[in-house]
Design an enzyme around this catalytic site. Structure first.
Site, PDB file in Angstrom:
ATOM      1  N   LYS A  79       0.781  -1.130  -0.065  1.00 32.53           N
ATOM      2  CA  LYS A  79       0.018  -0.014  -0.167  1.00 32.53           C
ATOM      3  C   LYS A  79       0.946   1.065   0.063  1.00 32.53           C
ATOM      4  O   LYS A  79       1.910   1.317   0.388  1.00 32.53           O
ATOM      5  CB  LYS A  79      -0.980   0.015   1.296  1.00 32.53           C
ATOM      6  CG  LYS A  79      -1.704   0.970   1.399  1.00 32.53           C
ATOM      7  CD  LYS A  79      -2.699   0.316   2.409  1.00 32.53           C
ATOM      8  CE  LYS A  79      -4.264   1.678   2.377  1.00 32.53           C
ATOM      9  NZ  LYS A  79      -4.622   1.480   3.886  1.00 32.53           N
ATOM     10  N   SER A 154      -9.965   1.966   3.419  1.00 39.80           N
ATOM     11  CA  SER A 154      -8.975   2.168   2.267  1.00 39.80           C
ATOM     12  C   SER A 154      -8.201   1.632   1.848  1.00 39.80           C
ATOM     13  O   SER A 154      -7.219   2.045   0.862  1.00 39.80           O
ATOM     14  CB  SER A 154      -8.273   3.333   2.852  1.00 39.80           C
ATOM     15  OG  SER A 154      -7.602   2.714   4.120  1.00 39.80           O
ATOM     16  N   SER A 178     -10.143  -0.647   7.417  1.00 38.44           N
ATOM     17  CA  SER A 178      -9.302  -0.810   6.611  1.00 38.44           C
ATOM     18  C   SER A 178      -8.807  -1.824   5.675  1.00 38.44           C
ATOM     19  O   SER A 178      -8.395  -1.666   4.079  1.00 38.44           O
ATOM     20  CB  SER A 178      -8.064   0.880   5.964  1.00 38.44           C
ATOM     21  OG  SER A 178      -9.344   2.289   6.022  1.00 38.44           O
TER      22      SER A 178
END
Ligand SMILES: [Mg+2]
Ligand SMILES: [Zn+2]
Lengths: 513, 494, 96
Positions: A79, A154, A178
């Site tokens: 990420k 997210s 997330s």
């Protein structure tokens, strides 16, 4: 069959047996990314050359009989919120568009030590704020199961790339759900460890007391392997627990004996999608058929969890994001334009004979701060910064921040009491399946309520995960949410593995790839 | 209008003498090239995290105990949030509602008795990280500089550990403020917790000043002003005196009382000799403090605090008391010695013990030793007269083995040659006269001067002067006082 | 207490953001909605409950007072939007 179809564990076996090389494996994944990611948008950047070069180096070391790390040659996506030396770290924000990290996050260093191949950087909501990955400043990510829908967030890129087979494993972060929420919505496994299990050093902070890094994979086995690779004490993170790395993969296949499954009455309130509820109840029956006892437990303060979270997280975020001011790094607004604008404002005030207004024109530095930040942050980030600054400002601290910290303890105490009666808590990851893109464009509160089932684990610091438990009639994945007491990641994964093994692996592939 | 009292409280930021910064391993050394002592943590780079330096906590506890503070059982870190280019995280890690030290006091007195001795109460002392420095760049204007040029930010100092020591408004004059600062600095130096170098910024003082005025309507207070940018204790004195005068003038002109205006910040301009109003930030008071979630609290068990207390001895106030009570020194001499620092005090103790005479040792150390050190710009550690040799000189003078008038001559020779007292006496040709030799000489002269003997026996002691004069011609090493005494005794027995 | 446009303007300065009129209007109504939701915390009974600022409540995590090399200056300054060889450049800082 392409090796990308295989789970992470099978891919590692191919490499170990010599039936495939790391170069071949990485090339296959890169080819899939090239063909599929144009429509999914999971990656912000893919490191073709770097990944291939690294794969070849690992093949060379393997050929020479060198000792290799646990993930040697396996592609792992990261990420875009974890620092990586010499790599851009954008957090999907215009603010950090040009930022290159001079250091490695501890998690990244551990992945390197495990000889994982860092294949690319995944998309996310800006600074991890949001639940749909639509708050990325650069691109939306689409759900591989339905390209009109969001993958959640997210860590939407992290979940989508695993679901679409573009990477066998990926690293996400979870502040209020997330990792687990997008894992649930994309039909993959995602785990948030106990707070302090994984170092936060080099993880760009959203809400420091809630953030944890965790693994995403197609199966519990992949999640366990990746978890084992990234856990362990880190002296560079004061909140890192002084414990050795987990060894969850080794015992994964051992079923839990005398398992007591906690079912929370409060989870089945109004708002829960009927298909989701049916799938979760079926999963609970599956556990019963495996010999587990079902226990009713109560989390009476969980009704305050979202409110508590949306005080604590924005307060910490408003402070954590104060450093983005365009002075030492990050985006800076056009200084000449500001100087000209300020001069014009002063002149206009003086021409109107208003000396006081002329004196009140803000200093260049203040204007530079405000303009740089306003240009570089998206609306959701601004909203949370504003909310946090408001809640911490004079006169509101006790009513909001301090109160939320006290309710946080009540929420934790509820869990402590529940875990006296059960070993794992089982429920839905989300109230419904993936939403259409744009569903929450003008409804931030509606988006916040998506975190209903996941935020409590962050507030209480508990390990929790989502794993696939079927699909809706329209073919959208449904996630089963498991929560364990602190440090019981192994129990969590073994419990999840029991269900996964009994329910049959979720091998179906999304239509897009 | 002359009926007023100046009310002063001081905030002192002291840099603690750690090798590395408060939350990262960067060096705290002064004087490096700009931005060469930084890392992701003190630059506030994304993802970086602070980890506490245990030594800073230890030094703060030590200081707090010496300042008679209560040490917190548990203390934590808070973020103080404001924007400034020398503050890269947008917040300073500080301590808000649970400072490491609370209460306490510093006792001050004036050797010249300009004010009564008093106890200055402390509000608190807390740990915090320092900010960086803004350096004005003289290069021609940058794009947003409006022709004023740019500022360059140097983050070397960012994250250096500071202890902020806040006094109650107990000080009543610039002389008291100066005495408080001197005593504080002396104490910190004795503790070894800071080098207290004001020029290098390791000791910084802000003063809160206002006046309490007597008016026909009773006592009123003027608005409080915080004075910054004072670079020496002298500047603090001058700034306070200036500000007291300025506030009187403003009171006469405006009649503005405390509460009529917000607290103002004024900078001291040393060259101009006045304070100048600084631009107010409109929201400056709203720092939105909250506990830093990146750091753990610090718990200080009572045993640890007591162990630290047990290590505290030999601090200025204790030493002054000891010097007066056990060595009979005056307040003034005790103060002179203690102000020189522990090594000089230790030198004194060694000299006094060996000589068996504290008063004489004090005279020699405060006058002659300090004179030499000052002239040669040496420290006591490199001073080449060991305490035992100085004690030897004192004893020989007391015994009359060295004539009193020649004492300083012997001392100077010891300093110059780096030798002991014996070598100096040889060098100067001062032979030790033994008692029998002295008695023989006295008897000889008394026998030759019956008139003087008669005078002495009649009680005219001044008659002995003539005998001393004759004796000195025969042997310049005699000690006149001892010789006079001997003559008086022998004449009486005769 | 309802959140007002004035609150939003004040907080925007504190947070160093500039909002256009339209943004400030939208922000006021959105934040008011969120604050209204969050106000349910008032109902929670927290009598005698200690605040929980961290998920794992440990203490006394220290590092040794040892100097280690940091970033070479060029690496420290590399990300700065404007810098000289020696440091970060900003518009002149007044009153410092
Ligand atoms: Mg301070
Ligand atoms: Zn540093």
């Amino acid at each position: 069959m392409s090796p990308t179809e295989l789970t992470a564990a099978r891919q590692l076996e191919l490499l170990a047996s010599g039936d495939s090389s790391a170069e071949e494996l990485v090339s296959n994944h890169l080819a899939l990314i090239d063909s599929v990611d144009g429509s999914v948008g999971a990656f912000l950047r893919v490191d073709h050359q770097g990944a291939l070069a690294h794969a070849r180096a690992i093949d060379g070391r393997r050929a020479r009989g060198e000792r290799l790390g646990a993930l040697a040659g396996l592609p792992v996506a990261v990420k875009d919120i974890l620092c990586q030396t010499g790599e851009r770290v954008t957090c999907a924000s215009r603010m950090l568009e040009g930022f290159t990290s001079p250091y490695d996050a501890t998690v990244v260093a551990k992945l390197r030590a495990a000889d994982a191949v860092l294949i690319g950087r995944t998309n996310m909501d800006e600074f991890a704020m949001g639940g749909s990955t639509e708050n990325s400043a650069f691109q939306p990510t689409r759900n591989p199961w339905d390209l009109e829908r969001s993958p959640g967030g997210s860590s939407g890129g992290a979940a989508a790339c695993v679901a679409a087979r573009m990477a066998p494993l990926s690293i996400g972060t979870d502040t209020g759900g997330s990792i687990r929420q997008p894992a649930g919505l994309c039909g993959v496994v995602g785990l948030k460890p106990t707070y302090g299990r994984v170092s936060r050093f080099g993880l760009v902070a959203f809400a420091s007391s809630l953030d944890q890094v965790g693994p995403l994979a197609r199966t519990t086995e992949g999640a366990a392997m990746l978890l084992d690779a990234i856990t362990g004490h880190d002296p560079f993170d004061s909140t890192s627990l002084a414990l050795p790395p987990t060894a969850a993969a080794a015992n994964l296949a051992k079923p839990l004996e005398n398992l007591r499954i906690g079912v929370v009455a409060e989870h089945y309130a109004e708002g829960l999608d009927a298909e989701v509820e049916a799938a979760v109840r079926a999963a609970i029956r599956q556990y019963q058929s495996l010999g587990a006892e079902v226990v009713d437990v109560s989390l009476p303060n969980s009704k305050y969890a979202v409110a508590t979270y949306y005080v604590i997280a924005p307060c910490e975020a408003s402070s954590n994001l104060a450093r983005y001011d365009g002075i030492h790094y990050g985006r800076r607004a056009d200084e000449s334009a500001i100087a000209a604008a300020l001069a014009a404002e002063r002149k206009a005030a003086l021409d109107a004979g208003d000396q006081a207004a002329a004196d009140a024109v803000e200093p260049a530095l203040v204007r530079l701060y405000r303009q740089s930040r306003s240009e570089a942050f998206g609306p959701e980030v601004k909203r949370r910064i504003m909310l946090g600054a408001y809640a911490l400002s004079a006169g509101y601290y006790d009513a909001y921040y301090l109160k939320a910290l006290k309710v946080r303890r009540l929420i934790r105490q509820d869990f402590d009491a529940a875990f006296q009666k059960c070993d794992l808590i089982v429920g839905p990851t989300t109230a419904g399946p993936a939403s259409k893109l744009g569903s929450f464009d003008d409804d931030p509160l509606g988006m916040y309520l998506l975190d209903l089932y996941t935020v409590s684990a962050n507030l209480a610091g508990l390990p929790a995960m989502s794993l696939p438990c079927g699909k809706t009639k329209s073919g959208l994945p449904i996630g089963l949410h498991l929560i364990a007491p602190p440090l019981e990641e192994e129990r969590l994964l073994r419990g999840a593995r029991m269900y996964e093994a009994a329910a049959g692996q979720f091998v179906e592939k999304p239509a897009c790839c | 209008m002359s009926d007023y009292t100046t009310i002063i409280g001081l905030e002192v930021h002291v840099q603690l003498a750690t090798a590395s910064k408060l939350f990262c391993p960067c060096s705290t050394a002064y004087g490096a090239e700009p931005n060469t002592q930084t890392c992701p943590v003190c630059i506030g780079m994304p993802g970086s995290l602070p980890v506490m330096n245990g030594e800073a906590v230890r030094l703060a506890v030590r200081t707090g105990l010496a300042l008679n503070c209560t040490i917190a059982n548990e203390t934590k870190w808070d973020r103080k949030q404001y924007y400034y280019p020398d503050l890269p995280k947008g917040y300073q890690i500080s301590q808000y509602d649970q400072p490491i030290c609370e209460g306490g006091y510093v006792e001050i007195f004036d050797a010249k008795n300009r004010f009564e001795p008093k106890r200055v109460r402390l509000t608190r002392a807390h740990l915090e990280e320092d900010a960086g420095k803004s350096v004005h760049d003289d290069a021609p204007g940058g794009p947003a500089g409006g022709g004023r040029g740019d500022s360059m930010i140097d983050l070397n100092r960012t994250g250096t550990p500071l202890l902020e020591i806040v006094s109650e408004p107990d000080l009543r004059s610039s002389a008291e403020a100066k005495a408080y600062l001197s005593e504080l600095k002396l104490l910190l130096t004795y503790l070894g917790v800071s080098d207290c170098n004001m020029q290098e910024g390791s000791l910084r003082v802000d003063a809160n000043v206002n006046l309490h005025l007597g008016t026909p309507d009773g006592r009123v207070a003027t608005p409080i002003v915080e004075i910054k940018n004072m670079n020496s204790f002298r500047a603090v004195e001058r700034a306070i005196d200036y500000e007291a005068g300025r506030q009187q003038r403003v009171w006469r002109e405006t009649g503005r009382k405390l509460g009529d205006a917000p607290k103002q910040t004024r900078g001291w301009d040393d060259a101009a000799g006045k304070t100048i109003a600084q631009r107010e930030k409109e929201e400056s008071s709203d720092y939105r403090y909250f506990p830093d979630p990146d750091l753990t609290p610090v718990r200080l068990p009572a045993e640890e605090v007591e162990a630290a207390r047990a290590e505290l001895d030999r601090l200025p106030a204790t030493l002054r008391a000891e010097l007066r009570a056990e060595h009979g020194l005056s307040q003034y001499d005790a103060d002179v010695l203690v102000n020189q620092g522990l090594p000089v005090v230790d030198y004194f103790f060694a000299t006094a013990a060996s000589a068996g005479d504290g008063k004489a040792a004090a005279n020699w150390v405060t006058q002659d030793v300090l004179r030499v050190l000052k002239q040669s710009e040496e420290s006591i550690e490199s001073f080449n007269v060991p305490a035992a040799e100085l004690a030897g000189l004192i004893k020989k003078l007391a015994a009359g083995e060295i004539p009193k008038p020649r004492g300083r001559e012997v001392f100077d020779s010891m300093v110059e040659r780096g030798g002991g007292v014996h070598a100096a006496m040889d060098e100067l040709g001062i032979a030790e006269i033994d008692e029998s030799e002295l008695v023989g000489l006295a008897k000889e002269l008394l026998a030759a001067n019956p008139k003087i003997v008669a005078d002495l026996r009649a009680g005219k002691q001044q008659a002995a002067g003539a005998l001393i004069g004759q004796a000195k011609k025969k042997n310049p090493n005699i000690d006149p006082a001892r010789f006079r005494q001997l003559c008086l005794e022998l004449a009486a027995d005769a | 207490m309802p959140l007002t446009r004035q609150d939003v303007e004040k907080v925007a300065l504190l947070a160093r953001l500039t909002l256009t009129d339209a943004e400030a209007e939208a922000m006021t109504s959105q934040l008011a909605g969120i604050v209204d939701y969050v106000d349910q915390l008032a109902q929670a009974d927290v009598e005698g409950v200690e605040p929980m600022a961290q998920a794992v409540e440990s203490a006394n995590v220290f590092q040794q007072d040892e100097v280690r090399a940091g970033l070479p200056r060029e690496f420290a300054l590399r990300n700065a939007p404007r810098h000289s060889d020696a440091g970060y450049l900003v518009p002149a800082v007044l009153g410092d």
